[in-house]
Design an enzyme around this catalytic site. Structure first.
Site, PDB file in Angstrom:
ATOM      1  N   GLY A  50      -9.858   0.024  16.665  1.00  9.07           N
ATOM      2  CA  GLY A  50      -8.866   0.981  16.155  1.00  9.07           C
ATOM      3  C   GLY A  50      -8.378   0.663  14.750  1.00  9.07           C
ATOM      4  O   GLY A  50      -8.733  -0.361  14.163  1.00  9.07           O
ATOM      5  N   ALA A  51      -7.553   1.597  14.201  1.00 13.07           N
ATOM      6  CA  ALA A  51      -6.985   1.411  12.859  1.00 13.07           C
ATOM      7  C   ALA A  51      -6.161   0.128  12.814  1.00 13.07           C
ATOM      8  O   ALA A  51      -6.167  -0.600  11.818  1.00 13.07           O
ATOM      9  CB  ALA A  51      -6.109   2.616  12.486  1.00 13.07           C
ATOM     10  N   CYS A  53       6.523   0.600  14.786  1.00 15.75           N
ATOM     11  CA  CYS A  53       6.355   0.429  13.336  1.00 15.75           C
ATOM     12  C   CYS A  53       7.612   0.800  12.540  1.00 15.75           C
ATOM     13  O   CYS A  53       8.030   0.070  11.645  1.00 15.75           O
ATOM     14  CB  CYS A  53       5.179   1.273  12.842  1.00 15.75           C
ATOM     15  SG  CYS A  53       5.142   2.952  13.507  1.00 15.75           S
ATOM     16  N   GLN A  83       7.041   9.494   8.241  1.00 14.91           N
ATOM     17  CA  GLN A  83       6.012   8.626   8.810  1.00 14.91           C
ATOM     18  C   GLN A  83       4.590   9.127   8.563  1.00 14.91           C
ATOM     19  O   GLN A  83       4.293  10.303   8.710  1.00 14.91           O
ATOM     20  CB  GLN A  83       6.299   8.430  10.304  1.00 14.91           C
ATOM     21  CG  GLN A  83       7.615   7.683  10.529  1.00 14.91           C
ATOM     22  CD  GLN A  83       7.930   7.402  11.988  1.00 14.91           C
ATOM     23  OE1 GLN A  83       9.018   7.722  12.449  1.00 14.91           O
ATOM     24  NE2 GLN A  83       7.018   6.795  12.716  1.00 14.91           N
ATOM     25  N   HIS A 128       5.084   4.154   5.873  1.00 18.00           N
ATOM     26  CA  HIS A 128       6.237   4.935   6.335  1.00 18.00           C
ATOM     27  C   HIS A 128       7.391   4.803   5.342  1.00 18.00           C
ATOM     28  O   HIS A 128       7.687   3.702   4.876  1.00 18.00           O
ATOM     29  CB  HIS A 128       6.759   4.397   7.676  1.00 18.00           C
ATOM     30  CG  HIS A 128       5.853   4.648   8.841  1.00 18.00           C
ATOM     31  ND1 HIS A 128       4.748   5.462   8.788  1.00 18.00           N
ATOM     32  CD2 HIS A 128       5.917   4.184  10.119  1.00 18.00           C
ATOM     33  CE1 HIS A 128       4.170   5.486   9.986  1.00 18.00           C
ATOM     34  NE2 HIS A 128       4.853   4.722  10.802  1.00 18.00           N
TER      35      HIS A 128
END
Lengths: 352, 352
Positions: free
Chosen positions: A15-16, A131, A158, A255
């Site tokens: 994943g990222a 996050c 975000q 963000h």
């Protein structure tokens, strides 16, 4: 830990966030004896590179954790809920980037700059906060400690990457469609599992995660409750009031947060806050309006720090300030905070 | 007014707002006898279409306003400052979309849904408020009137078009460059006349207009002071506290605003506010989280109304609410509000 170092498993290696956890681990001070990348059956057989070595991804099963010392997990809440207890049973310590265990009272919720001391209370699982919560804690906790905090009101901006690589790909595809003058389509944003989907390109979506019955999104709920857990308050202790509005914006990485906060101490100046934050761990103050210096997602991308600027008092409300916070949501908001927790666990000898 | 109707001049007929003023005028109930599009020397000789007729643009000079009844101006503050007094001298009534006269105490600052009664005090010039102020007033004034307002804390998400057509073009160019994987360049954003320029595509710029010495941007200053003027307060009257953080986002059209407000009345519910706003002029309530209904720039584009949603109480602060507001900044935030003021002037017989 063997003599060669720690045996580390990455759950959700493709994943990222997972790919960035591997990068951050390469650049950490953890002595890694072996790396075991784990993912779903679908990704098994693919490879990742770690310290110049090619390593094959295996399907994650309970048995994958035999002999593992540290698990760094970012494969979704359901996967963590199923597999992390299996890893703990086999003696591993897990740092979990999902929301699965964050509000569990037996699980420390840790931002190392803020509450690394909580790590000693772990029972095998340590949770990485959301996050948007992490970067706000890095910027606000020094202020709370020195001056006391009465209230936090935050509005977030975000990035798409908070929803993973597929969301980034969808945003880029929409942008290409838009500039061709064609109709954009959406299948992922704002929430893949929800009923409706809307384009994010050239748009704003005031929905991150699903909605609670009270009208707050679950992302907003997380910011409120995780902040209280980290800052050692709870909803019944109204000492610190927290509220949030979370909005997805057409940014790939980074963000932004517009934060209004009210302190107990009404004599604090903007210079006091800048001075305090310029010496606070993990913070870089970018605050010089005359030189147009302020935090931006494009300049924060790839950095581990949280950037703070636009610090200015509400002139009509003594003790209250506005502030603008930006951080790379995939690094400090996810991969780096996860690896940083593992570094602290090693440093504090909290891993067998 | 001649027997055929009003002679109307458009000052700044070629801009993103000017072209929309002409469209809104076509769809207004004002009886237009003649339209005179005015612009800089550079644009003289070009044409615009009005009610199916092609009309040539003339260079704006003091003499352009001979025989004109109504001037709708959106050619920048300096042009308004120079030319509108000339138009008034020649008997015209001017609605100005620039910031040139907004804080002048002899100039009414008008959002028709909110304070059309102020029009009777005009001395030839009426000012259109700043785009981000207008939509906030449409949504908040009904609440202030019914329940009283103690404090407004707003964070904006403002579209590129607030800086005109060149800013839109720059954003689109940057987006094309980004998807090709090339380095983006910037010459216009955040403020053309300021020293430094940064890409807006996939980024957030917490600077709109230049910075004041106190660290607030001029856009934030405008939101604070215009709100107080419209809501009939001033900086010395701390009855209503207002603060703002203004951020440019990579959206083409449609400003978003996350607004936190605290009322005098602590017993108001979210349903009370939804009910009130659903009957308020110029407001459309889009607030049904279960159906993922909330305001978005892409769905507000081209509409005259202000869209309001995500209305929910701060559970820890009785009388305080979060709300999300979106409106087309080129229409209600500029062209439509300008034409709407002209409609009111006509209706109230405030134009000779």
């Amino acid at each position: 830990m063997s003599e060669q170092g720690y045996h580390v498993a990455i759950l959700g290696a493709t994943g990222a966030v997972g790919t960035r956890i591997i990068e951050q681990l390469e650049n950490s001070n953890i002595n890694v004896a072996s790396l075991k990348p784990l993912a779903s059956k679908h990704s098994a057989g693919k490879t990742v590179t770690f310290n110049g070595q090619t390593v094959e991804i295996e399907e994650a099963t309970p048995e994958s954790f035999e002999g593992i010392d540290i698990v760094l997990a970012s494969a979704g809440g359901a996967v963590s809920k199923e597999l992390l207890p299996e890893a703990v049973k086999r003696g591993a310590v897990c740092v979990d980037n999902t929301s699965a265990f964050r509000m569990d009272e037996n699980v420390p919720l840790v931002v190392p700059e803020v509450n690394a001391d909580q790590l000693k209370n772990h029972h095998g699982i340590i949770a990485n906060p959301n996050c948007s919560t992490i970067q706000m804690m890095v910027a606000l906790e020094p202020i709370r400690r020195k001056y006391g905090l009465k209230q936090i009101i935050t509005s977030t901006y975000q990035a798409a990457s908070g929803s993973g690589q597929a969301a980034i790909d969808e945003l880029i595809e929409q942008v290409k469609t838009y500039v061709k003058g064609e109709e954009m389509s959406a299948d992922i944003m704002p929430v893949k599992s929800d009923k409706k989907h809307f384009p994010l390109a050239f748009n704003l979506l005031p929905q991150i995660d699903v909605f609670e019955e009270d009208g707050y999104s679950h992302e907003e709920w997380k910011m409120i409750h995780e902040t209280k857990k980290i800052m050692k308050n709870d909803m019944n202790d109204t000492e610190l009031k927290v509220t949030a509005t979370c909005v997805r914006v057409p940014v790939v990485i980074g963000h932004g947060e517009s934060v209004y906060f009210e302190m107990d101490n009404q004599d604090v100046t903007a210079d006091d806050i800048k001075e305090l934050l310029s010496h606070s761990p993990g913070v870089i103050v970018e605050d010089n309006p005359a030189e147009q210096l302020y935090p931006q997602p494009l300049t924060a991308e790839g950095k581990r720090e949280t950037f703070v600027g636009r610090i200015r008092p509400d002139k009509e409300n003594p003790g209250a300030f506005n502030m603008w916070i930006v951080s790379d949501n995939l690094l400090k908001g996810a991969a780096w905070n996860t690896v940083q927790i593992a570094e602290e666990l090693v440093k504090r000898r909290l891993i067998k």
